[in-house]
Design a protein around this motif. Structure first.
Motif, PDB file in Angstrom:
ATOM      1  N   PHE A 192      -4.407  -0.957   8.575  1.00  0.00           N
ATOM      2  CA  PHE A 192      -4.733  -1.938   7.544  1.00  0.00           C
ATOM      3  C   PHE A 192      -3.968  -3.256   7.662  1.00  0.00           C
ATOM      4  CE2 PHE A 192      -5.559   2.278   5.592  1.00  0.00           C
ATOM      5  CZ  PHE A 192      -6.936   2.148   5.433  1.00  0.00           C
ATOM      6  N   LEU A 230       0.840  -1.184   0.000  1.00  0.00           N
ATOM      7  CA  LEU A 230       0.000   0.000   0.000  1.00  0.00           C
ATOM      8  C   LEU A 230       0.879   1.239   0.000  1.00  0.00           C
ATOM      9  CD1 LEU A 230      -2.680   1.593   0.452  1.00  0.00           C
ATOM     10  CD2 LEU A 230      -2.413   1.112   2.905  1.00  0.00           C
ATOM     11  N   SER A 287      -1.022  -0.316  -4.522  1.00  0.00           N
ATOM     12  CA  SER A 287      -2.355   0.256  -4.455  1.00  0.00           C
ATOM     13  C   SER A 287      -2.301   1.514  -3.601  1.00  0.00           C
ATOM     14  CB  SER A 287      -3.348  -0.745  -3.866  1.00  0.00           C
ATOM     15  OG  SER A 287      -2.916  -1.170  -2.587  1.00  0.00           O
ATOM     16  N   GLU A 299      -8.260   2.654  -2.662  1.00  0.00           N
ATOM     17  CA  GLU A 299      -8.631   1.284  -3.004  1.00  0.00           C
ATOM     18  C   GLU A 299      -8.915   0.438  -1.768  1.00  0.00           C
ATOM     19  OE1 GLU A 299      -5.797  -0.236  -6.040  1.00  0.00           O
ATOM     20  OE2 GLU A 299      -5.246   1.876  -6.240  1.00  0.00           O
ATOM     21  N   TYR A 300      -8.789   1.034  -0.589  1.00  0.00           N
ATOM     22  CA  TYR A 300      -9.028   0.307   0.660  1.00  0.00           C
ATOM     23  C   TYR A 300     -10.344   0.744   1.273  1.00  0.00           C
ATOM     24  CZ  TYR A 300      -4.602  -2.147   0.940  1.00  0.00           C
ATOM     25  OH  TYR A 300      -3.567  -3.005   0.699  1.00  0.00           O
ATOM     26  N   SER A 301     -11.087  -0.217   1.782  1.00  0.00           N
ATOM     27  CA  SER A 301     -12.329   0.110   2.474  1.00  0.00           C
ATOM     28  C   SER A 301     -12.028   0.296   3.960  1.00  0.00           C
ATOM     29  CB  SER A 301     -13.355  -1.007   2.282  1.00  0.00           C
ATOM     30  OG  SER A 301     -12.854  -2.241   2.755  1.00  0.00           O
TER      31      SER A 301
END
Length: 200
Positions: free
Chosen positions: A62, A4, A28, A32-34
């Motif tokens: 994360f 990330l 990413s 792109e991360y929830s």
């Protein structure tokens, strides 16, 4: 390896993907991360302080390998209270958008004349809790350039000061130079070498 890049700036994400092309990395961005993205107080004194603060915060949020970068902008010969340093976007406590940055820095150049400037960049990569790698090496940073008071007509989202940046030797806006920007390639090489040295 999937890693990330701790940024929500799509322009910076694409630039880093270009810089690290050739390494076995799938990069990413935060968008792109929830889940909740932590708001990091970037209150370090140096670009490396802030890169470290962000990388550690995103790793804790994360639990994936993550790296963050930070930059400081430094002007030659300007009073200390006019040096943006790590607060390139935060002026007098306010976070500036791209248009406001162009307005503020062009007015600064009108006040002091064209400004000889240089970015100093830093990166911090958290692989896991026991393996943290960081650098503020000179090869991560850009060459000196002039910041001027008249903006170029071209804009790149996320890189507002590129519209005010002039190559010192040629006197041309970087946007008007036909050759590939060697400074950009040099920085790409610096980030590439940083990750290449890490045993991933």
């Amino acid at each position: 390896m999937k890693i990330l890049y701790g940024t929500g700036n799509q322009g910076k994400l694409e630039a880093m993907r270009r810089a690290l092309k050739g390494l076995d990395l799938e990069i990413s961005g935060l968008k792109e991360y929830s889940g909740a993205i932590p708001k990091v107080a970037e209150d370090g004194l140096t670009p490396l302080d802030n890169a470290r603060l962000k990388a550690i915060a995103y790793y804790k949020a994360f639990h994936v390998p993550v790296f963050s970068c930070d930059s400081g902008l430094y002007f030659e010969g300007l009073p200390e209270d006019c040096q943006p340093g790590v607060h390139v976007r935060r002026i007098n406590g306010k976070e500036l958008n791209d248009a406001e940055m162009i307005e503020y820095y062009s007015s600064l150049a009108k006040c002091f004349g064209k400004l000889k400037a240089r970015y100093k960049n830093a990166v911090c990569f958290v692989l896991d809790e026991e393996h943290i790698y960081e650098s503020m090496a000179d090869n991560l940073s850009g060459e000196s350039f002039y910041l001027v008071d008249t903006p170029h007509s071209r804009r790149a989202e996320g890189f507002p000061l590129d519209s005010l940046s002039v190559h010192i030797e040629s006197g041309l806006y970087y946007y008007d130079r036909k050759e590939t920007n060697p400074d950009e390639l040099a920085m790409d090489t610096g980030f590439y070498e940083f990750f290449q040295k890490i045993e991933l």
